[in-house]
Design a protein around this motif. Structure first.
Motif, PDB file in Angstrom:
ATOM      1  N   VAL A   1       0.750  -1.317  -0.095  1.00  0.00           N
ATOM      2  CA  VAL A   1      -0.033   0.127  -0.109  1.00  0.00           C
ATOM      3  C   VAL A   1       1.053   1.132  -0.076  1.00  0.00           C
ATOM      4  O   VAL A   1       2.066   1.238   0.473  1.00  0.00           O
ATOM      5  CB  VAL A   1      -0.776   0.041   1.251  1.00  0.00           C
ATOM      6  CG1 VAL A   1      -1.997  -0.992   1.144  1.00  0.00           C
ATOM      7  CG2 VAL A   1      -0.145  -0.063   2.315  1.00  0.00           C
ATOM      8  N   VAL A   2       0.242   2.369  -0.681  1.00  0.00           N
ATOM      9  CA  VAL A   2       1.297   3.515  -0.485  1.00  0.00           C
ATOM     10  C   VAL A   2       0.887   4.270   0.867  1.00  0.00           C
ATOM     11  O   VAL A   2      -0.272   4.495   1.292  1.00  0.00           O
ATOM     12  CB  VAL A   2       0.728   4.611  -1.679  1.00  0.00           C
ATOM     13  CG1 VAL A   2       1.660   5.687  -1.844  1.00  0.00           C
ATOM     14  CG2 VAL A   2       0.926   3.791  -3.114  1.00  0.00           C
ATOM     15  N   ALA A   3       2.130   4.513   1.627  1.00  0.00           N
ATOM     16  CA  ALA A   3       1.899   5.363   2.617  1.00  0.00           C
ATOM     17  C   ALA A   3       2.179   6.900   2.471  1.00  0.00           C
ATOM     18  O   ALA A   3       3.078   6.978   1.578  1.00  0.00           O
ATOM     19  CB  ALA A   3       2.802   4.951   3.748  1.00  0.00           C
ATOM     20  N   THR A   4       1.367   7.646   2.842  1.00  0.00           N
ATOM     21  CA  THR A   4       1.777   9.202   2.461  1.00  0.00           C
ATOM     22  C   THR A   4       1.764  10.046   3.704  1.00  0.00           C
ATOM     23  O   THR A   4       1.714   9.605   4.832  1.00  0.00           O
ATOM     24  CB  THR A   4       0.277   9.803   1.760  1.00  0.00           C
ATOM     25  OG1 THR A   4      -0.856   9.296   2.437  1.00  0.00           O
ATOM     26  CG2 THR A   4       0.335   9.148   0.391  1.00  0.00           C
ATOM     27  N   SER A   5       2.293  11.340   3.602  1.00  0.00           N
ATOM     28  CA  SER A   5       2.462  12.060   4.594  1.00  0.00           C
ATOM     29  C   SER A   5       1.069  12.725   5.017  1.00  0.00           C
ATOM     30  O   SER A   5       0.015  12.834   4.381  1.00  0.00           O
ATOM     31  CB  SER A   5       3.123  13.476   4.106  1.00  0.00           C
ATOM     32  OG  SER A   5       2.647  14.087   3.084  1.00  0.00           O
ATOM     33  N   PRO A   6       0.888  12.966   6.390  1.00  0.00           N
ATOM     34  CA  PRO A   6      -0.605  13.297   7.125  1.00  0.00           C
ATOM     35  C   PRO A   6      -1.114  14.311   6.589  1.00  0.00           C
ATOM     36  O   PRO A   6      -2.173  14.383   6.556  1.00  0.00           O
ATOM     37  CB  PRO A   6       0.110  13.339   8.718  1.00  0.00           C
ATOM     38  CG  PRO A   6       1.251  13.193   8.923  1.00  0.00           C
ATOM     39  CD  PRO A   6       2.161  13.168   7.280  1.00  0.00           C
ATOM     40  N   VAL A   7      -0.413  15.599   6.196  1.00  0.00           N
ATOM     41  CA  VAL A   7      -1.015  16.921   5.560  1.00  0.00           C
ATOM     42  C   VAL A   7      -1.301  16.825   4.310  1.00  0.00           C
ATOM     43  O   VAL A   7      -2.469  16.777   3.781  1.00  0.00           O
ATOM     44  CB  VAL A   7      -0.260  18.129   6.340  1.00  0.00           C
ATOM     45  CG1 VAL A   7      -1.011  19.207   5.939  1.00  0.00           C
ATOM     46  CG2 VAL A   7      -0.236  17.858   7.796  1.00  0.00           C
ATOM     47  N   GLU A   8      -0.138  16.817   3.307  1.00  0.00           N
ATOM     48  CA  GLU A   8      -0.264  16.927   2.027  1.00  0.00           C
ATOM     49  C   GLU A   8      -0.781  15.601   1.368  1.00  0.00           C
ATOM     50  O   GLU A   8      -0.914  15.746  -0.012  1.00  0.00           O
ATOM     51  CB  GLU A   8       0.726  17.793   1.515  1.00  0.00           C
ATOM     52  CG  GLU A   8       0.846  19.072   2.105  1.00  0.00           C
ATOM     53  CD  GLU A   8       2.303  19.730   1.508  1.00  0.00           C
ATOM     54  OE1 GLU A   8       3.156  19.100   1.746  1.00  0.00           O
ATOM     55  OE2 GLU A   8       2.197  20.790   0.928  1.00  0.00           O
ATOM     56  N   ALA A   9      -0.336  14.324   2.074  1.00  0.00           N
ATOM     57  CA  ALA A   9      -0.721  13.304   1.386  1.00  0.00           C
ATOM     58  C   ALA A   9       0.215  13.009   0.127  1.00  0.00           C
ATOM     59  O   ALA A   9       0.017  12.481  -0.856  1.00  0.00           O
ATOM     60  CB  ALA A   9      -2.131  13.077   0.821  1.00  0.00           C
ATOM     61  N   LYS A  10       1.686  13.443   0.330  1.00  0.00           N
ATOM     62  CA  LYS A  10       2.632  12.884  -0.520  1.00  0.00           C
ATOM     63  C   LYS A  10       3.138  11.617  -0.437  1.00  0.00           C
ATOM     64  O   LYS A  10       3.225  11.189   1.044  1.00  0.00           O
ATOM     65  CB  LYS A  10       3.861  13.968  -0.308  1.00  0.00           C
ATOM     66  CG  LYS A  10       3.729  15.492  -0.764  1.00  0.00           C
ATOM     67  CD  LYS A  10       4.764  16.111  -0.950  1.00  0.00           C
ATOM     68  CE  LYS A  10       4.469  17.615  -1.242  1.00  0.00           C
ATOM     69  NZ  LYS A  10       5.450  18.450  -0.889  1.00  0.00           N
TER      70      LYS A  10
END
Lengths: 623, 203
Positions: free
Chosen positions: A554-563
């Motif tokens: 799965v893709v993990a992303t940053s909490p605010v911008e979802a990078k």
């Protein structure tokens, strides 16, 4: 790689087989979510039947249908089941099923914990209902006030089963809350920044945070209670420095946020339905999010309004009156935003929207009676009367169950791939709306006339007979409406029209995949560029490439911008969550009979957890 | 609907440390839950103290020796714990193994001291409400020590097997993060249960 080949390999990687072992070991959030929803509705049925039994008893004065002992068990089981085994679990269950789909990811965070949570919930619920069937049913009310629920006035094992079931269901609820928080903060589709999160997901996020802050209170309370009962601690015994009011403080520190833990996901459902059937984005998205957050915050400042009649200092009572009235502001704001969305859209009055309109009426009425009860002098008059029963059923059924029923009609095509009958849905709504108001509106009058709650009968001279008969008739009508729902659902699963991926033409991501969704949720993980991605990207959906098809990535992303930041491995199926839940159940039930079960039960739980934690030499570990 | 590839993630790592890792957020979630439990237990202690004219209810305060020793060992453990975190994040297997052995030993010693502490509380759990809440707070914290030490022991064993690589370093880092919480939670609890009976008016 051809699309068909991608789908075949993804299905092999993420799919759950049809065998019993596969079913017991699955960690697919959709399968677990469906189980959660169905189990919650099973408990709703049981709680509903207990309500019908109570209403048959109360339909006429001095009825001898049900004796006081069974009646006490029935109203305790009704409240306990509705609050702990239906309302919170069903909302979390919808979150378990929908949040990963709405966020564009392939599974929930910590899927094995998710499977464990379900089993714990199931075993906890079955435990208390088996106890009821064996005539050891809880009988001290869903609030289990001490000293009534203490060792002196409730000897035997009835309250012990209740207290352990509470701890069980709270373990489950808290684990799911953490999963939903982490899924929302870390597994959103790339590009889905905080201001693009669907409103239902926002509501589940706020709710999950509330669960983390509120539910430890009831766990602590139930643990103190069972310790007072089993090993002689003195938390609630005034003779030894304990304090019965401590129970109420701890219970209502959980209990009032609990109302909003049930209500907020429902508002998220309302937002999705209003947007879908107004065919326009939500009016005041930011205001709706801020209202969710502020309701969550304010709900922690309300618990003492359940205790106005316990003799509080004047200043405290005034503070909690003010905060109880203050919460009407963000709730009102939400309603105005929904009305504005409908007003400026092109509304289609399909069944889900009918339930939302019913919600507007009933919830506003419940909110108004809530403002009345927030006033200390009026609360003194109406405390523990049927007015209070009317109020909280208007708030809970109007505020949560009506949106939930709308949500069932709205997401049923996604979950099953079939459409429900619109005609039967309208009949369902009409019966539910009429039955509900007939059942609960007269209770306001009965309360004003002085009828106390929790009584198993009343005298003919009170003059309450006619209204009680009307209430019971309304309750039967309301119960009948659920039969219509069940028949509609069964018929739809068997021969309903095929739904297709997006039958309502909605803009959020769960509608970007098949109905029902494949095991892997999305053939390609979407990239989000807009709050309603499917309305903004009508020709083609921007997607991620480079994710493995033969591993559970799965893709993990940053909490605010979802990078995008990681390609995380999602755990494979395992039997250990089930074994851990069984070990936990054995330990908890054992501790009802001997404190040593905490020791040997803890040991078997530890063995099960090591089995869960220890890698099995799978590809997951070899990477 | 057609797909339009616009983002390639094939170059991304398969695990990360700290806030980059979902497990770290999960650990944080459980820390929030458990902190709430500690706060409410502490609130219960203060509430019971406030509604009783004498505190601690006609019993002497708990002994200082073992309780203070626990505090000292917990605070001292922050340093090897920090090393465990740093070395794991540098993926130095040898040093990580050594640090985990140290932390396992520290944890087992702490469990031993905690059981000695229970013998010096000067009150039974069933004697009065003061005894009940004192035992409950201590029991709650002991449960945290035991679970984290259990986790550390399993991780230590794991790092000495063929599984000791890759994402397991991230697990070691998260375990160290949780231990920081176990230490941090004891400081206010120590002040409460030792200072409360000595400083509370009427105590």
């Amino acid at each position: 790689m051809a699309d068909a080949e991608v789908r075949r390999r993804l299905a092999a990687t993420w799919g759950t087989g049809a065998g019993l072992w596969d079913r017991l070991t699955t960690v697919d959030h959709k399968i677990v979510g469906r189980r959660y929803i169905l189990t919650a509705f099973l408990f709703l049925g049981l709680a509903g039947l207990s309500a019908v039994a109570m209403r048959l008893q109360l339909a006429r004065p001095e009825s001898r249908l049900i004796g006081p002992d069974l009646y006490n068990q029935l109203f305790t089981m009704h409240g306990t089941t509705m609050m702990f085994l239906f309302a919170v679990p069903v909302m979390e269950a919808f979150g378990v099923y929908l949040v990963p789909l709405m966020l564009g990811t392939r599974n929930i965070a910590f899927p094995r914990l998710n499977a464990f949570s379900y089993w714990v919930y199931l075993f906890g619920g079955l435990m208390i209902w088996f106890a009821f069937m064996l005539n050891v049913g809880a009988d001290a009310g869903w609030f289990a006030y001490v000293p009534l629920a203490g060792p002196e006035y409730s000897p035997g094992k009835r309250v012990d089963f209740w207290a352990q079931m509470i701890t069980f269901t709270e373990v489950s609820a808290q684990a799911v809350a953490v999963e939903i928080i982490v899924t929302t903060l870390k597994q959103r589709a790339p590009g889905m920044s905080l201001d693009r999160i669907p409103l239902f997901v926002w509501s589940m996020l706020v709710t999950s945070v509330m669960i983390c802050l509120a539910m430890p209170a009831v766990m602590l309370a139930s643990t103190f209670l069972i310790m007072d009962r089993l090993i002689g601690t003195q938390f609630f015994n005034p003779a030894e420095g304990g304090q019965p009011l401590l129970w109420q403080h701890l219970f209502w520190f959980f209990g009032h946020p609990e109302v909003y833990i049930i209500f907020l996901p429902a508002t998220g459902m309302v937002s999705q339905i209003v947007v879908a059937f107004s065919r326009r984005p939500a009016f005041g998205y930011l205001a709706l999010v801020l209202a969710l957050v502020s309701v969550g915050f304010l709900s922690f400042g309300l618990w003492v309004h359940h205790m106005f009649a316990t003799g509080l200092p004047q200043l405290g009572a005034s503070f909690f009156t003010a905060s109880s009235m203050l919460i009407g502001i963000p709730n009102g704001l939400q309603i105005f935003c929904w009305i504005a969305t409908l007003w400026t859209g092109r509304p289609v009055f399909a069944t889900p929207l009918l339930f939302v309109l019913g919600f507007f009426f009933i919830f506003v009425a419940g909110g108004l009676s809530g403002l009345m009860l927030a006033s200390v002098p009026l609360d003194f008059q109406l405390h523990d009367s049927y007015f209070v029963v009317a109020h909280f059923h208007y708030v809970l059924i109007g505020g949560a169950v009506f949106p939930l029923l709308g949500a069932i009609y709205y997401w049923f095509p996604k979950i099953t791939g079939r459409m429900m009958s619109e005609r039967a849905g309208r009949w369902h709504f009409a019966l539910a709306f009429l039955g509900f108001n007939l059942a609960f509106f007269p209770m306001h009058v009965l309360g004003l006339q002085g009828m106390p709650r929790r009584v198993y009968t009343y005298l003919p001279e009170t003059g309450w007979g006619s209204l009680n008969l009307l209430v019971s008739f309304g309750a039967l009508l309301f119960a009948l409406s659920f039969v219509v729902l069940a028949a509609n659902a069964v018929a739809a699963v068997r021969r309903g029209a095929l739904a297709g991926p997006n039958p309502w033409g909605v803009g959020t991501l769960e509608w970007a995949t098949g109905s029902p969704p494949p095991a892997y949720n999305f053939e390609r993980i979407p990239v989000v560029t807009h709050r309603e991605p499917l309305w903004a990207e009508r020709e083609s959906l921007p997607v991620v490439v480079g994710l493995a098809v033969d591993d559970r990535e799965v893709v993990a992303t940053s909490p605010v911008e979802a990078k995008a930041s990681l390609r995380e491995m999602s755990p494979e199926p395992s039997i250990w969550p089930l074994l851990s839940a069984i070990a936990t159940t054995i330990a908890f039930i054992g501790s009802i009979f001997t404190p040593w079960a905490v020791v040997w039960g803890g040991a078997i739980v530890a063995v099960a957890l090591i089995g869960w934690f220890w890698p099995k030499g799978s590809r997951e570990d070899e990477r | 609907m057609k797909h339009r590839p616009i983002l390639d993630v094939s170059h991304l790592p398969s695990y990360g440390y700290g806030p980059a890792s979902p497990i770290w957020w999960g650990t944080l979630g459980f820390i929030v839950l458990e902190s709430t439990g500690f706060l409410l237990a502490a609130g219960t202690y203060l509430y019971l103290a406030a509604v009783n004219p004498d505190w601690p209810l006609a019993t002497p305060p708990p002994g200082l020796l073992w309780s203070t020793l626990i505090l000292a060992v917990l605070l001292a453990s922050l340093w090897p714990n920090r090393m465990a975190k740093q070395d794991a994040e540098q993926e130095d297997l040898g040093r990580t193994r050594r640090n985990l052995l140290v932390m396992s030993a520290v944890g087992l010693v702490l469990i031993g001291i905690r059981f000695l502490e229970f013998t010096t509380l000067n009150v039974r759990w069933d004697q009065n409400a003061y005894g009940s809440i004192l035992w409950a707070i201590l029991g709650l914290h002991t449960l945290h020590i035991i679970t984290d030490v259990g986790d550390t022991l399993v991780l230590t064993a794991l790092m000495f097997t063929r599984h000791g690589h890759g994402k397991r370093f991230s697990d070691v880092s998260d375990n160290a993060f949780y231990w920081d919480f176990v230490v941090a939670s004891w400081v206010p609890l120590y002040v409460l249960i030792q200072g409360g009976p000595r400083l509370w008016p009427g105590g």
